[in-house]
Enzyme design. Structure first.
Site, PDB file in Angstrom:
ATOM      1  N   CYS A   1       7.540   4.354   5.989  1.00 51.30           N
ATOM      2  CA  CYS A   1       6.694   4.040   4.834  1.00 51.30           C
ATOM      3  C   CYS A   1       7.505   3.679   3.606  1.00 51.30           C
ATOM      4  O   CYS A   1       6.990   3.115   2.659  1.00 51.30           O
ATOM      5  CB  CYS A   1       5.779   5.218   4.511  1.00 51.30           C
ATOM      6  SG  CYS A   1       6.681   6.726   4.167  1.00 51.30           S
TER       7      CYS A   1
ATOM      8  N   CYS B   1      -1.257   8.426   7.443  1.00 50.64           N
ATOM      9  CA  CYS B   1      -2.586   8.133   6.919  1.00 50.64           C
ATOM     10  C   CYS B   1      -3.534   7.729   8.057  1.00 50.64           C
ATOM     11  O   CYS B   1      -3.118   7.106   9.040  1.00 50.64           O
ATOM     12  CB  CYS B   1      -2.511   6.990   5.919  1.00 50.64           C
ATOM     13  SG  CYS B   1      -1.589   7.372   4.433  1.00 50.64           S
TER      14      CYS B   1
ATOM     15  N   CYS C   1      -3.600   4.054   9.451  1.00 51.63           N
ATOM     16  CA  CYS C   1      -2.350   3.539  10.031  1.00 51.63           C
ATOM     17  C   CYS C   1      -1.779   4.446  11.116  1.00 51.63           C
ATOM     18  O   CYS C   1      -0.598   4.342  11.452  1.00 51.63           O
ATOM     19  CB  CYS C   1      -1.315   3.347   8.924  1.00 51.63           C
ATOM     20  SG  CYS C   1      -1.877   2.255   7.611  1.00 51.63           S
TER      21      CYS C   1
ATOM     22  N   CYS D   1       0.840  -1.200   0.000  1.00 50.92           N
ATOM     23  CA  CYS D   1       0.000   0.000   0.000  1.00 50.92           C
ATOM     24  C   CYS D   1       0.878   1.254   0.000  1.00 50.92           C
ATOM     25  O   CYS D   1       0.647   2.197  -0.765  1.00 50.92           O
ATOM     26  CB  CYS D   1      -0.933  -0.026   1.216  1.00 50.92           C
ATOM     27  SG  CYS D   1      -2.114   1.342   1.246  1.00 50.92           S
ATOM     28  N   CYS D   2       1.921   1.275   0.862  1.00 48.48           N
ATOM     29  CA  CYS D   2       2.835   2.425   0.893  1.00 48.48           C
ATOM     30  C   CYS D   2       3.582   2.567  -0.430  1.00 48.48           C
ATOM     31  O   CYS D   2       3.852   3.680  -0.880  1.00 48.48           O
ATOM     32  CB  CYS D   2       3.832   2.299   2.049  1.00 48.48           C
ATOM     33  SG  CYS D   2       3.161   2.731   3.669  1.00 48.48           S
TER      34      CYS D   2
END
Ligand code: SF4
Length: 256
Positions: free
Chosen positions: A240, A214, A217, A133-134
């Site tokens: 990240c 985010c 997280c 995702c990062c």
């Protein structure tokens, strides 16, 4: 594990240039690394005239670096990575600080739409694979964001994490420079500066969010806890990737 976002055709930067940048980063650090953050910013703007930007998350203590930069050049490009997963408060704070400081060139970078559709079509990849995702929401877009610049400032500090304990003020990232004027500052330096200049605080700080990323997280931390312990809480992950090898690889992959 999800596939990584596709990069443009790979082309390794010239090894000679990389070595040259590495040597100059070490030399700049030896020459200026001990100076005040403001002096480091002034020297860097002089050295990289027109080719330097700053990246900012508009997080818990972003106001300090942005205020210092605005004192030197309020037209300096500020790259903000909009992952699509930020707190609404962070986006409001970005706009408020830009107005407070008269920043004229906020550059908002977003994830690649096609990559998102392929890798995270439901927007819930963070639940199963935070690294992937990062990669798609942060690392690849940040590589694009800094691509036009030979150097960029960050607000990273040594005290923030064990991975940053030896952070230099001047670093080499592929054929580019990354500059961390606040590397040696501690929490009291930041608090003093915020107070002295009456800087606006990210509203999430009042709720215990001392390191802000985010929404999915980031958690608030209790008094006395490490500020970054609220990031990816319960996971081994502490960064990240935009400040680690992920970005360097991305920069390499995109011939930056
Ligand atoms: Fe995704 Fe979380 Fe990384 Fe944001 S911090 S890009 S939501 S994994």
């Amino acid at each position: 594990m999800q596939a990584k976002p596709r990069q443009p055709d790979a082309e390794t930067p010239d090894a000679g240039i990389v070595a040259q940048v590495q040597a100059e980063a070490a030399s700049l650090d030896a020459l200026h690394g001990h100076l005040t953050p403001q002096e480091i910013i002034v020297r860097s703007v002089e050295r990289f005239d027109g080719g330097i930007a700053a990246v900012s998350s508009f997080g818990a203590d972003s106001a300090v670096l942005l205020h210092m930069i605005a004192e030197v050049d309020r037209n300096l490009p500020i790259v903000f990575l909009d992952t699509g997963k930020h707190f609404g408060e962070t986006l409001d704070y970005r706009d408020a600080l830009a107005a407070d400081f008269g920043l004229t060139d906020i550059r908002i970078v977003t994830p690649d739409e096609a990559a998102l559709a392929r890798i995270d079509p439901l927007g819930d990849l963070h639940k199963s694979d935070t690294d992937a995702c990062c990669d798609v929401r942060k690392v690849e877009p940040m590589a694009r964001g800094v691509e036009p610049f030979g150097a960029w400032f960050t607000g990273r500090k040594r005290f923030q994490a064990s991975t940053r304990s030896a952070l230099a003020a001047f670093e080499q990232v592929g054929p580019r420079f990354r500059i961390n004027p606040l590397a040696r500052w501690g929490t009291s330096d930041l608090a003093d500066y915020m107070r002295k200049h009456a800087l606006r605080e990210n509203p999430l700080v009042a709720y215990g969010y001392l390191s802000i990323g985010c929404f999915p997280c980031t958690q608030p931390v209790k008094p006395g806890e490490d500020a970054r312990s609220g990031r990816w809480a319960g996971q081994a992950k502490t960064e990240c990737g935009i400040h680690l090898s992920g970005l360097e690889q991305s920069l390499t992959d995109t011939s930056l």
